[in-house]
Design a protein around this motif. Structure first.
Motif, PDB file in Angstrom:
ATOM      1  N   LEU A  90       0.869  -1.174   0.000  1.00 44.86           N
ATOM      2  CA  LEU A  90       0.000   0.000   0.000  1.00 44.86           C
ATOM      3  C   LEU A  90       0.900   1.217   0.000  1.00 44.86           C
ATOM      4  O   LEU A  90       1.761   1.361   0.870  1.00 44.86           O
ATOM      5  CB  LEU A  90      -0.879   0.025   1.256  1.00 44.86           C
ATOM      6  CG  LEU A  90      -1.700   1.310   1.444  1.00 44.86           C
ATOM      7  CD1 LEU A  90      -2.821   1.386   0.401  1.00 44.86           C
ATOM      8  CD2 LEU A  90      -2.258   1.393   2.851  1.00 44.86           C
ATOM      9  N   VAL A  91       0.719   2.099  -0.981  1.00 41.30           N
ATOM     10  CA  VAL A  91       1.454   3.361  -1.005  1.00 41.30           C
ATOM     11  C   VAL A  91       0.557   4.410  -0.365  1.00 41.30           C
ATOM     12  O   VAL A  91      -0.558   4.649  -0.830  1.00 41.30           O
ATOM     13  CB  VAL A  91       1.830   3.777  -2.444  1.00 41.30           C
ATOM     14  CG1 VAL A  91       2.508   5.148  -2.440  1.00 41.30           C
ATOM     15  CG2 VAL A  91       2.719   2.726  -3.093  1.00 41.30           C
ATOM     16  N   VAL A  92       1.026   5.001   0.714  1.00 44.32           N
ATOM     17  CA  VAL A  92       0.289   6.078   1.360  1.00 44.32           C
ATOM     18  C   VAL A  92       0.715   7.369   0.679  1.00 44.32           C
ATOM     19  O   VAL A  92       1.883   7.745   0.707  1.00 44.32           O
ATOM     20  CB  VAL A  92       0.557   6.120   2.881  1.00 44.32           C
ATOM     21  CG1 VAL A  92      -0.063   7.367   3.502  1.00 44.32           C
ATOM     22  CG2 VAL A  92       0.014   4.861   3.538  1.00 44.32           C
ATOM     23  N   GLU A 128       4.389   1.660   1.864  1.00 43.22           N
ATOM     24  CA  GLU A 128       5.399   2.570   1.340  1.00 43.22           C
ATOM     25  C   GLU A 128       4.843   3.976   1.374  1.00 43.22           C
ATOM     26  O   GLU A 128       3.646   4.183   1.184  1.00 43.22           O
ATOM     27  CB  GLU A 128       5.770   2.223  -0.114  1.00 43.22           C
ATOM     28  CG  GLU A 128       6.479   0.903  -0.270  1.00 43.22           C
ATOM     29  CD  GLU A 128       6.907   0.631  -1.715  1.00 43.22           C
ATOM     30  OE1 GLU A 128       6.619   1.470  -2.610  1.00 43.22           O
ATOM     31  OE2 GLU A 128       7.518  -0.417  -1.946  1.00 43.22           O
ATOM     32  N   THR A 129       5.707   4.927   1.620  1.00 43.14           N
ATOM     33  CA  THR A 129       5.339   6.336   1.560  1.00 43.14           C
ATOM     34  C   THR A 129       6.605   7.127   1.335  1.00 43.14           C
ATOM     35  O   THR A 129       7.710   6.582   1.436  1.00 43.14           O
ATOM     36  CB  THR A 129       4.616   6.795   2.849  1.00 43.14           C
ATOM     37  OG1 THR A 129       3.990   8.054   2.625  1.00 43.14           O
ATOM     38  CG2 THR A 129       5.557   6.856   4.030  1.00 43.14           C
ATOM     39  N   THR A 130       6.456   8.399   1.007  1.00 46.39           N
ATOM     40  CA  THR A 130       7.633   9.263   0.935  1.00 46.39           C
ATOM     41  C   THR A 130       7.440  10.427   1.895  1.00 46.39           C
ATOM     42  O   THR A 130       6.324  10.886   2.127  1.00 46.39           O
ATOM     43  CB  THR A 130       7.897   9.799  -0.487  1.00 46.39           C
ATOM     44  OG1 THR A 130       6.788  10.585  -0.921  1.00 46.39           O
ATOM     45  CG2 THR A 130       8.167   8.659  -1.462  1.00 46.39           C
ATOM     46  N   VAL A 131       8.560  10.864   2.443  1.00 47.12           N
ATOM     47  CA  VAL A 131       8.570  11.957   3.416  1.00 47.12           C
ATOM     48  C   VAL A 131       9.757  12.850   3.079  1.00 47.12           C
ATOM     49  O   VAL A 131      10.859  12.352   2.830  1.00 47.12           O
ATOM     50  CB  VAL A 131       8.705  11.407   4.859  1.00 47.12           C
ATOM     51  CG1 VAL A 131       8.775  12.534   5.869  1.00 47.12           C
ATOM     52  CG2 VAL A 131       7.558  10.453   5.186  1.00 47.12           C
ATOM     53  N   THR A 132       9.543  14.158   3.074  1.00 45.42           N
ATOM     54  CA  THR A 132      10.666  15.077   2.880  1.00 45.42           C
ATOM     55  C   THR A 132      11.430  15.210   4.194  1.00 45.42           C
ATOM     56  O   THR A 132      10.852  15.047   5.272  1.00 45.42           O
ATOM     57  CB  THR A 132      10.177  16.465   2.401  1.00 45.42           C
ATOM     58  OG1 THR A 132       9.223  16.967   3.334  1.00 45.42           O
ATOM     59  CG2 THR A 132       9.574  16.394   1.006  1.00 45.42           C
ATOM     60  N   GLU A 156      15.303   5.327   1.972  1.00 44.01           N
ATOM     61  CA  GLU A 156      16.256   5.656   0.913  1.00 44.01           C
ATOM     62  C   GLU A 156      15.654   6.775   0.069  1.00 44.01           C
ATOM     63  O   GLU A 156      14.431   6.907  -0.020  1.00 44.01           O
ATOM     64  CB  GLU A 156      16.576   4.447   0.035  1.00 44.01           C
ATOM     65  CG  GLU A 156      15.394   3.955  -0.795  1.00 44.01           C
ATOM     66  CD  GLU A 156      15.714   2.734  -1.641  1.00 44.01           C
ATOM     67  OE1 GLU A 156      15.926   2.918  -2.857  1.00 44.01           O
ATOM     68  OE2 GLU A 156      15.722   1.623  -1.076  1.00 44.01           O
ATOM     69  N   VAL A 157      16.493   7.584  -0.526  1.00 42.40           N
ATOM     70  CA  VAL A 157      15.993   8.663  -1.375  1.00 42.40           C
ATOM     71  C   VAL A 157      15.359   8.048  -2.613  1.00 42.40           C
ATOM     72  O   VAL A 157      15.981   7.247  -3.313  1.00 42.40           O
ATOM     73  CB  VAL A 157      17.116   9.644  -1.765  1.00 42.40           C
ATOM     74  CG1 VAL A 157      16.608  10.673  -2.770  1.00 42.40           C
ATOM     75  CG2 VAL A 157      17.652  10.348  -0.523  1.00 42.40           C
ATOM     76  N   LEU A 158      14.099   8.404  -2.855  1.00 49.19           N
ATOM     77  CA  LEU A 158      13.397   7.922  -4.046  1.00 49.19           C
ATOM     78  C   LEU A 158      13.537   8.929  -5.183  1.00 49.19           C
ATOM     79  O   LEU A 158      13.885   8.562  -6.304  1.00 49.19           O
ATOM     80  CB  LEU A 158      11.916   7.689  -3.728  1.00 49.19           C
ATOM     81  CG  LEU A 158      11.050   7.214  -4.891  1.00 49.19           C
ATOM     82  CD1 LEU A 158      11.511   5.842  -5.381  1.00 49.19           C
ATOM     83  CD2 LEU A 158       9.585   7.166  -4.477  1.00 49.19           C
ATOM     84  N   PHE A 159      13.244  10.191  -4.891  1.00 50.10           N
ATOM     85  CA  PHE A 159      13.350  11.247  -5.894  1.00 50.10           C
ATOM     86  C   PHE A 159      14.213  12.366  -5.341  1.00 50.10           C
ATOM     87  O   PHE A 159      13.846  13.011  -4.348  1.00 50.10           O
ATOM     88  CB  PHE A 159      11.974  11.800  -6.264  1.00 50.10           C
ATOM     89  CG  PHE A 159      11.044  10.784  -6.854  1.00 50.10           C
ATOM     90  CD1 PHE A 159      11.379  10.091  -8.007  1.00 50.10           C
ATOM     91  CD2 PHE A 159       9.827  10.517  -6.255  1.00 50.10           C
ATOM     92  CE1 PHE A 159      10.519   9.144  -8.551  1.00 50.10           C
ATOM     93  CE2 PHE A 159       8.951   9.580  -6.791  1.00 50.10           C
ATOM     94  CZ  PHE A 159       9.307   8.890  -7.942  1.00 50.10           C
ATOM     95  N   ASP A 160      15.331  12.615  -5.968  1.00 51.32           N
ATOM     96  CA  ASP A 160      16.181  13.731  -5.590  1.00 51.32           C
ATOM     97  C   ASP A 160      15.450  15.035  -5.900  1.00 51.32           C
ATOM     98  O   ASP A 160      14.688  15.109  -6.862  1.00 51.32           O
ATOM     99  CB  ASP A 160      17.494  13.649  -6.366  1.00 51.32           C
ATOM    100  CG  ASP A 160      18.451  14.736  -5.964  1.00 51.32           C
ATOM    101  OD1 ASP A 160      18.540  15.740  -6.710  1.00 51.32           O
ATOM    102  OD2 ASP A 160      19.095  14.600  -4.906  1.00 51.32           O
ATOM    103  N   GLY A 161      15.691  16.061  -5.101  1.00 55.51           N
ATOM    104  CA  GLY A 161      15.017  17.341  -5.287  1.00 55.51           C
ATOM    105  C   GLY A 161      15.199  17.933  -6.674  1.00 55.51           C
ATOM    106  O   GLY A 161      14.319  18.629  -7.188  1.00 55.51           O
ATOM    107  N   LEU A 174      11.899   7.591   0.458  1.00 55.36           N
ATOM    108  CA  LEU A 174      10.991   6.449   0.479  1.00 55.36           C
ATOM    109  C   LEU A 174      11.125   5.716   1.811  1.00 55.36           C
ATOM    110  O   LEU A 174      12.223   5.381   2.241  1.00 55.36           O
ATOM    111  CB  LEU A 174      11.339   5.491  -0.661  1.00 55.36           C
ATOM    112  CG  LEU A 174      10.556   4.177  -0.715  1.00 55.36           C
ATOM    113  CD1 LEU A 174       9.063   4.453  -0.986  1.00 55.36           C
ATOM    114  CD2 LEU A 174      11.139   3.266  -1.786  1.00 55.36           C
ATOM    115  N   TYR A 175       9.993   5.513   2.471  1.00 55.37           N
ATOM    116  CA  TYR A 175       9.923   4.704   3.693  1.00 55.37           C
ATOM    117  C   TYR A 175       9.249   3.397   3.279  1.00 55.37           C
ATOM    118  O   TYR A 175       8.131   3.416   2.777  1.00 55.37           O
ATOM    119  CB  TYR A 175       9.051   5.379   4.755  1.00 55.37           C
ATOM    120  CG  TYR A 175       9.669   6.552   5.455  1.00 55.37           C
ATOM    121  CD1 TYR A 175      10.325   7.564   4.780  1.00 55.37           C
ATOM    122  CD2 TYR A 175       9.564   6.659   6.846  1.00 55.37           C
ATOM    123  CE1 TYR A 175      10.854   8.650   5.447  1.00 55.37           C
ATOM    124  CE2 TYR A 175      10.100   7.749   7.515  1.00 55.37           C
ATOM    125  CZ  TYR A 175      10.746   8.741   6.808  1.00 55.37           C
ATOM    126  OH  TYR A 175      11.281   9.815   7.468  1.00 55.37           O
TER     127      TYR A 175
END
Length: 182
Positions: A90-92, A128-132, A156-161, A174-175
């Motif tokens: 599940l991607v939050v 899975e989720t992403t957090v800045t 781990e970094v999913l998308f670099d700024g 990415l968490y």
């Protein structure tokens, strides 16, 4: 019991009622505008178009959840989807709580309720989720979620700024949390 656990228990008893119009529910299309406003007013989330929140409530309602007040109005939400390449995950996408309801553990309660439901109904075993890096509240919430569920948390970094067109976006970390127990 820690203070965080007490807050979560209190939020569960306050918002997970089976009677009346308040409680935890699946979002409906007519909730889209309120969910958009909660996201906008969070001043933390990347705000999507109002149209996208309407679509989210239609197309991803089964993997999302909303908390309602006594009038039935949305006061918090978690939006998510099943990742096509990892159907067990599940991607939050977003989590937000109206400012007048923050600090009560509601976001954690919603996340627990949603993952319990999708684990049971869809066989989800990972989140899975992403957090800045500057979003301390989300980092704490997802770290506490992993601990509550006895799950491993990897980052781990999913998308670099620099990948974002506006050029000033922080990296999205990415968490990965799992395995989730039912």
């Amino acid at each position: 019991m820690t203070a965080a656990q007490a807050d979560l228990a209190g939020a569960r008893s306050e918002f997970n009622r089976s009677s009346g119009s308040s409680g935890i529910d699946t979002p409906r299309v007519e909730d889209g505008a309120a969910i958009w406003r909660i996201a906008r007013d969070s001043k933390v989330l990347d705000l999507n178009s109002s149209y996208s929140y309407l679509l989210w409530c239609r197309d991803f309602a089964a993997t999302s959840v909303v908390a309602r007040d006594d009038t039935g109005s949305p006061i918090a939400f978690v939006t998510g989807y099943v990742r096509p390449e990892r159907p067990e995950a599940l991607v939050v996408w977003q989590v937000a709580v109206d400012s007048s309801h923050r600090g009560k553990g509601l976001a954690g309660t919603l996340l627990d309720e949603l993952t319990t439901r999708v684990s049971r109904e869809l066989g989800i075993t990972a989140l899975e989720t992403t957090v800045t890096p500057d979003n301390t509240a989300s980092d704490r919430m997802f770290t506490a979620y992993a601990a509550r569920h006895g799950a491993t948390l990897e980052r781990e970094v999913l998308f670099d700024g620099g990948l974002f067109p506006e050029g000033v976006h922080q990296p999205e970390v990415l968490y990965r949390i799992g395995p989730l127990s039912p």
